[in-house]
Enzyme design. Structure first.
Site, PDB file in Angstrom:
ATOM      1  CG  HIS A 132      37.313  51.405  38.958  1.00 35.77           C
ATOM      2  ND1 HIS A 132      37.226  51.630  37.792  1.00 35.77           N
ATOM      3  CD2 HIS A 132      35.838  50.599  39.687  1.00 35.77           C
ATOM      4  CE1 HIS A 132      36.772  51.242  37.327  1.00 35.77           C
ATOM      5  NE2 HIS A 132      35.994  50.262  37.928  1.00 35.77           N
TER       6      HIS A 132
ATOM      7  NE  ARG B 105      59.746  25.280  39.521  1.00 36.34           N
ATOM      8  CZ  ARG B 105      59.752  24.381  40.793  1.00 36.34           C
ATOM      9  NH1 ARG B 105      59.830  23.525  40.208  1.00 36.34           N
ATOM     10  NH2 ARG B 105      60.833  24.663  41.944  1.00 36.34           N
TER      11      ARG B 105
ATOM     12  N   GLY C 178      47.301  32.431  44.393  1.00 36.13           N
ATOM     13  CA  GLY C 178      47.211  30.852  45.195  1.00 36.13           C
ATOM     14  C   GLY C 178      48.890  30.132  44.919  1.00 36.13           C
TER      15      GLY C 178
ATOM     16  CG  ASP D  93      38.393  51.940  33.156  1.00 36.96           C
ATOM     17  OD1 ASP D  93      38.539  52.740  34.464  1.00 36.96           O
ATOM     18  OD2 ASP D  93      38.233  52.682  32.208  1.00 36.96           O
TER      19      ASP D  93
ATOM     20  CB  SER E 197      51.280  39.116  47.921  1.00 36.13           C
ATOM     21  OG  SER E 197      50.936  38.953  48.446  1.00 36.13           O
ATOM     22  CG  ASN E 198      53.387  32.549  45.250  1.00 37.47           C
ATOM     23  OD1 ASN E 198      52.874  31.605  45.454  1.00 37.47           O
ATOM     24  ND2 ASN E 198      54.405  32.143  44.312  1.00 37.47           N
TER      25      ASN E 198
ATOM     26  CB  SER F 148      60.928  29.400  41.805  1.00 42.57           C
ATOM     27  OG  SER F 148      60.414  30.976  42.115  1.00 42.57           O
TER      28      SER F 148
END
Length: 547
Positions: free
Chosen positions: A520, A365, A493, A524, A468-469, A377
């Site tokens: 599900h 980066r 995370g 799988d 989703s960060n 980013s």
């Protein structure tokens, strides 16, 4: 020949649109490509473009009113052309009110065998109803945040009468006719059903009490017979009765900032953060206060020093006493609760977590940003890596369609963004085909549009996978609820430095935890695990995803 301009379908979920602003008026010359009006849907404000040259002969939906998809909005033709034949039989929007270009119906209909003259009460001449508009496909009611005018006040055509909170946003209700505010049907802090009367504006001294009583009793909802013999339902719905509320619900809102020029969102944020909006300097037109002004505001103390504004803490009772505060749900929070509940309890979720070494990604980066025209980013790198990994695992890039599974051949990555009003998911389209700098530029533009409420439907729909960060908020690991119609969502995370054994001694390394939530029914466990392994390979050696 004159052409009818109708309400277009601006998204796959749209049923109605609200005219937030007309940029042309009856009699104006217009050309193809001119923007006639701004239309609000459930998540964005879009421009309505004209497609024929001529003169604007007729406007069928006033500013602030809702129109159904395919409803008549306007007529464009030659100056002086008779267009009324085009309106015969056309389905006018329910919320549309007659304009000066269309003859108003007689205030009192003659009694017939089918009409009910003894119970139906007409709105006095010159008076105009203001109804709760439908602002999104999920909206059933709107909450009056504050009234900026009171009964008896003179209002102008562009005055903001009230701020209305819906499930998606806070909207201004504008007085579209000059006159006097004769009636307020819903108090601040209370909700009103879509299309119910919230106010009446008209000439000073006009008595609307009989009409209001007939609306509340339901008498005006009776069917009457029109001149051509066809039965129609009265346009007015029964007004919403005030809902019970406590005496301390937002008592000061109408007075605290009614004299301040500010957007509804700015007012809401100021109230949430405990900021006195009268002390904020506005950077908008004519000193209007915007969200940016609230976000950057730092109050000063009596000695001139700046302090950090914080949301007022709840008042705790004395030791040994019990107490609580009931916080009313916002319209957006109600919809979030319903939709996420449907996803969580309808789609059988399972979760897979993997740890990724980010040392090489951090070096890559730094090198990329030395040459990239846009700052890249870590989230941009995760979007790119996920998109490339989805190529190899099409089952994860799928949608559960009820009785079949749709494997998408394109890759559109949704990137969840938290706003003060709730979550929205801007979509980076064809992410697998874009470079890191292109993804970074697209993401930056979309995030800013989302904050400014300027996202277009194509920019927040069509996702095939979502990320989703919460790493930037110091969250190490979490699980996310799947964003339908996706089959999976990736929870990211923070990058954390840890001590590890290196050779004969110890050293530090940087790791990040990723958790994949899978449906599900379509993905799988082995499929999800294989996807995470591929994603890990790309992030730990970024050169491989750029080859």
């Amino acid at each position: 020949m004159a052409e009818v301009i109708r309400m277009p379908l601006m998204s796959d979920t749209m049923t109605e649109g609200v005219i937030s602003e007309w940029h042309k008026k009856v009699g104006d010359k217009v050309k193809a490509g001119d923007v006639l009006a701004d239309v609000e849907t459930d998540k964005a404000t879009m421009e309505l473009e004209n497609y024929v040259d001529g003169t604007l002969l007729y406007i069928g939906v006033e500013k602030g009113k809702a129109a159904k998809v395919d409803g008549v909005l306007a007529v464009v033709g030659k100056e002086g052309e008779d267009y009324k034949a085009l309106l015969d039989g056309a389905a006018a929007p329910k919320a549309a009110a007659p304009t000066t270009a269309q003859p108003a119906p007689a205030p009192a209909q003659p009694a017939t065998s089918n009409a009910q003259p003894t119970t139906k009460v007409a709105l006095p001449a010159g008076a105009k109803e203001i109804r709760m508009p439908l602002l999104s496909d999920t909206m059933t009611e709107g909450k009056i945040v504050s009234w900026n005018k009171k009964v008896g006040d003179a209002v102008k055509g562009d005055d903001v009468l009230a701020d209305v909170e819906t499930d998606k946003a806070t909207m201004e209700v504008v007085g579209y006719e000059e006159g006097t505010l004769l009636y307020i049907g819903v108090e601040a802090g209370q909700a009103a059903k879509v299309n119910s009367i919230i106010a009446i504006v008209g000439k000073p001294g006009t008595d609307v009490s009989a009409y209001v009583a007939a609306e509340k009793s339901g008498a005006n909802a009776a069917k009457t017979t029109t001149d051509n013999g066809q039965q129609t339902t009265a346009q007015s719905n029964q007004a919403v009765a005030p809902q019970p509320t406590t005496s301390n619900q937002q008592p000061s809102t109408p007075n605290s900032d009614s004299r301040v020029k500010a957007s509804p969102l700015a007012k809401k944020l100021a109230a949430e953060k405990g900021i006195d909006i009268s002390k904020v300097n506005g950077s908008g037109d004519n000193g209007r206060i915007t969200k940016k002004d609230i976000d950057s505001f730092k109050p000063t103390t009596d000695n001139g020093q700046q302090t950090t504004a914080t949301k007022a803490a709840p008042a705790f009772v004395a030791a040994g006493q019990e107490g609580y505060t009931d916080v009313q749900l916002t319209q957006m929070r109600k919809v979030i609760a319903r939709r996420l509940g449907e996803s969580k309890f309808t789609a059988p979720h399972f979760y897979l977590t993997i740890e990724v070494n980010m040392d090489n990604a951090m070096k890559a980066r730094t090198a990329i940003n030395e040459i990239s025209p846009v700052k890249v980013s870590f989230n941009d790198m995760i979007i790119k890596a996920s998109a490339v990994a989805l190529r190899q695992h099409p089952d994860v890039n799928s949608s559960w369609m009820g009785d079949f599974i749709r494997q998408n051949h394109h890759i559109h990555i949704g990137s969840a963004l938290a706003l003060p009003e709730g979550l929205i998911v801007p979509v980076i389209r064809f992410a697998d085909q874009k470079s890191l700098s292109q993804i970074a530029a697209d993401a930056k533009s979309l995030y800013q549009k989302a904050k400014d409420k300027k996202l277009q439907p194509a920019e927040f729909t069509g996702n095939t996978f979502t990320i989703s960060n919460l790493g930037m908020m110091d969250i190490e690991e979490f699980t996310a609820i799947i964003n339908p119609p996706d089959s999976a969502i990736l929870a990211v995370g923070k990058i954390k430095e840890i001590v590890v054994k290196k050779g004969e001694g110890f050293g530090t390394t940087n790791v990040m935890r990723l958790t994949l939530s899978c449906d599900h029914r379509s993905v799988d466990g082995a499929v999800g695990a294989a996807f995470l392994q591929t994603l890990k390979k790309y992030l730990e050696n970024p050169v491989t995803m750029l080859a």
